[in-house]
Design an enzyme around this catalytic site. Structure first.
Site, mmCIF file in Angstrom:
data_model
loop_
_atom_site.group_PDB
_atom_site.id
_atom_site.type_symbol
_atom_site.label_atom_id
_atom_site.label_comp_id
_atom_site.label_asym_id
_atom_site.label_seq_id
_atom_site.Cartn_x
_atom_site.Cartn_y
_atom_site.Cartn_z
ATOM 1 N N ASN A 9 0.882 -1.175 0.000
ATOM 2 C CA ASN A 9 0.000 0.000 0.000
ATOM 3 C C ASN A 9 0.913 1.217 0.000
ATOM 4 O O ASN A 9 1.494 1.547 1.021
ATOM 5 C CB ASN A 9 -0.892 -0.031 1.259
ATOM 6 C CG ASN A 9 -1.708 1.246 1.401
ATOM 7 O OD1 ASN A 9 -1.836 2.024 0.463
ATOM 8 N ND2 ASN A 9 -2.267 1.457 2.589
ATOM 9 N N LYS A 11 0.236 4.273 -0.363
ATOM 10 C CA LYS A 11 -0.368 5.475 0.257
ATOM 11 C C LYS A 11 -0.131 6.708 -0.619
ATOM 12 O O LYS A 11 -0.056 6.590 -1.838
ATOM 13 C CB LYS A 11 0.153 5.666 1.674
ATOM 14 C CG LYS A 11 0.064 4.389 2.512
ATOM 15 C CD LYS A 11 0.192 4.633 3.972
ATOM 16 C CE LYS A 11 0.215 3.309 4.722
ATOM 17 N NZ LYS A 11 0.073 3.454 6.145
ATOM 18 N N HIS A 94 -9.573 1.402 4.434
ATOM 19 C CA HIS A 94 -8.317 1.529 5.194
ATOM 20 C C HIS A 94 -8.566 2.458 6.394
ATOM 21 O O HIS A 94 -9.324 3.420 6.296
ATOM 22 C CB HIS A 94 -7.215 2.101 4.290
ATOM 23 C CG HIS A 94 -5.860 1.986 4.908
ATOM 24 N ND1 HIS A 94 -5.412 2.877 5.856
ATOM 25 C CD2 HIS A 94 -4.876 1.079 4.739
ATOM 26 C CE1 HIS A 94 -4.192 2.516 6.237
ATOM 27 N NE2 HIS A 94 -3.840 1.429 5.580
ATOM 28 N N GLU A 96 -6.890 4.744 7.614
ATOM 29 C CA GLU A 96 -6.603 6.169 7.358
ATOM 30 C C GLU A 96 -7.784 6.839 6.670
ATOM 31 O O GLU A 96 -8.091 8.011 6.928
ATOM 32 C CB GLU A 96 -5.311 6.298 6.530
ATOM 33 C CG GLU A 96 -4.088 5.993 7.394
ATOM 34 C CD GLU A 96 -2.891 5.433 6.637
ATOM 35 O OE1 GLU A 96 -2.863 5.497 5.399
ATOM 36 O OE2 GLU A 96 -1.983 4.898 7.309
ATOM 37 N N GLU A 166 -5.913 -5.103 10.118
ATOM 38 C CA GLU A 166 -4.854 -4.133 10.408
ATOM 39 C C GLU A 166 -5.151 -3.411 11.721
ATOM 40 O O GLU A 166 -5.930 -2.443 11.743
ATOM 41 C CB GLU A 166 -4.790 -3.095 9.285
ATOM 42 C CG GLU A 166 -4.461 -3.680 7.936
ATOM 43 C CD GLU A 166 -3.809 -2.639 7.041
ATOM 44 O OE1 GLU A 166 -2.713 -2.904 6.565
ATOM 45 O OE2 GLU A 166 -4.392 -1.555 6.850
ATOM 46 N N GLY A 172 2.139 1.872 10.695
ATOM 47 C CA GLY A 172 3.113 2.952 10.566
ATOM 48 C C GLY A 172 3.786 3.317 11.870
ATOM 49 O O GLY A 172 4.466 4.335 11.967
ATOM 50 N N SER A 212 2.983 -2.685 10.226
ATOM 51 C CA SER A 212 4.431 -2.764 10.429
ATOM 52 C C SER A 212 5.021 -4.123 10.068
ATOM 53 O O SER A 212 5.935 -4.619 10.735
ATOM 54 C CB SER A 212 4.803 -2.365 11.866
ATOM 55 O OG SER A 212 4.389 -1.031 12.117
HETATM 56 C C1 PEP Z 1 -0.980 0.014 5.937
HETATM 57 O O1 PEP Z 1 -1.093 1.215 5.880
HETATM 58 O O2 PEP Z 1 -1.807 -0.717 5.341
HETATM 59 C C2 PEP Z 1 0.118 -0.541 6.709
HETATM 60 C C3 PEP Z 1 0.031 -1.778 7.110
HETATM 61 O O3 PEP Z 1 1.162 0.304 6.984
HETATM 62 P P1 PEP Z 1 2.557 -0.094 7.691
HETATM 63 O O4 PEP Z 1 3.003 -1.382 7.073
HETATM 64 O O5 PEP Z 1 3.463 1.042 7.380
HETATM 65 O O6 PEP Z 1 2.261 -0.248 9.137
#
Ligand code: PEP
Length: 247
Positions: A9, A11, A94, A96, A166, A172, A212
């Site tokens: 992803n 972003k 997501h 976000e 998630e 992040g 992460s």
């Molecule tokens: C994401 O935004 O879907 C995500 C998992 O981000 P990160 O791997 O940076 O935690």
């Protein structure tokens, strides 16, 4: 046997020229992956990245779509636009988007239905906040998100969906859920899918973990019985994504 799926992803990163350069860097690194490999990229990057990965094992996804077919929705992007640009997947719900753009479970449901109607594969995200985890309501919360997101989705359509668990506190932040925590919730998601669609269908639906994921933890996470790959943010922008895709 479910085929693993590892999706990046990107972003709001990568201009079109940067996106092509990244795709070129990652192409050879993911070429030996036995998983489905997907780059979910900003809307303006879809066409150049689709062209850059033509003839490889990589598919492209969008990061969002709008649930109407067309019309006066300034700034939005439709399922037909995504498909015509050459992408096959779309990230929906997501955290976000839920947090910054106020997407509700009902909006997420409309987007899932539209993506399926048009033949795009949704990567449907769910997950709890740190407060919810501390309150002990993680499983109830995620069950509710899944139930609302899948309203009106048939068993046949559900098999095509990819679900990404998630935990928001792990996105992040560098904090990864432990393998036990990730497996517990992914297993609970499969249980709720079984309640809605029956075990046979639930066993076919792929569930990713995201939060992460990196080169060091991917193999252990992806080895869990209910974790069928990962949705990867930060680490998908670096050559190490090749290691994750091969994990
Ligand atoms: C994401 O935004 O879907 C995500 C998992 O981000 P990160 O791997 O940076 O935690």
């Amino acid at each position: 046997m479910r085929k693993k799926i590892v999706a990046g992803n990107w972003k709001m990163n990568m201009t079109p020229s940067e996106a092509v350069a990244l795709a070129e860097t990652l192409k050879p690194l993911v070429a030996t992956s036995e998983a489905d490999v997907v780059f979910c990229v900003p809307a303006v990057d879809i066409v150049p990245v689709v062209n850059a990965v033509k003839g490889t094992n990589i598919e492209v996804g969008a990061e969002n779509l709008y649930f109407e077919d067309k019309g006066a929705y300034t700034g939005e992007i439709s399922a037909d636009m995504i498909l015509d640009a050459g992408a096959k997947y779309v990230v929906i719900g997501h955290s976000e988007r839920r947090e910054y753009f106020k997407e509700t479970d009902e909006i997420v449901n409309k987007k899932v239905l539209k993506a399926l109607e048009k033949g795009l594969t949704p990567i449907l995200c769910c997950g709890e906040s740190l407060t919810q985890r501390e309150q002990g309501i993680t499983i109830e919360w995620v069950r509710m998100q899944i139930k609302i997101a899948l309203q009106g989705v048939s068993a046949e359509e559900a098999e095509k969906i990819v679900i990404a668990y998630e935990p928001i506190w792990a996105i992040g932040t560098g904090k990864t859920a432990t393998t036990e925590q990730a497996q517990e919730v992914c297993g609970a998601i499969r249980v709720v899918l079984g309640e809605i669609y029956g075990c046979e269908t639930a066993e076919k639906i792929r569930i990713q973990y995201g939060g992460s994921v990196n080169e060091g933890n991917a193999a252990e996470l992806f080895a869990q019985p209910d974790i069928d790959g990962g949705l990867v943010g930060g680490a998908s922008l670096k050559p190490g994504f090749g290691v994750i895709a091969n994990a």
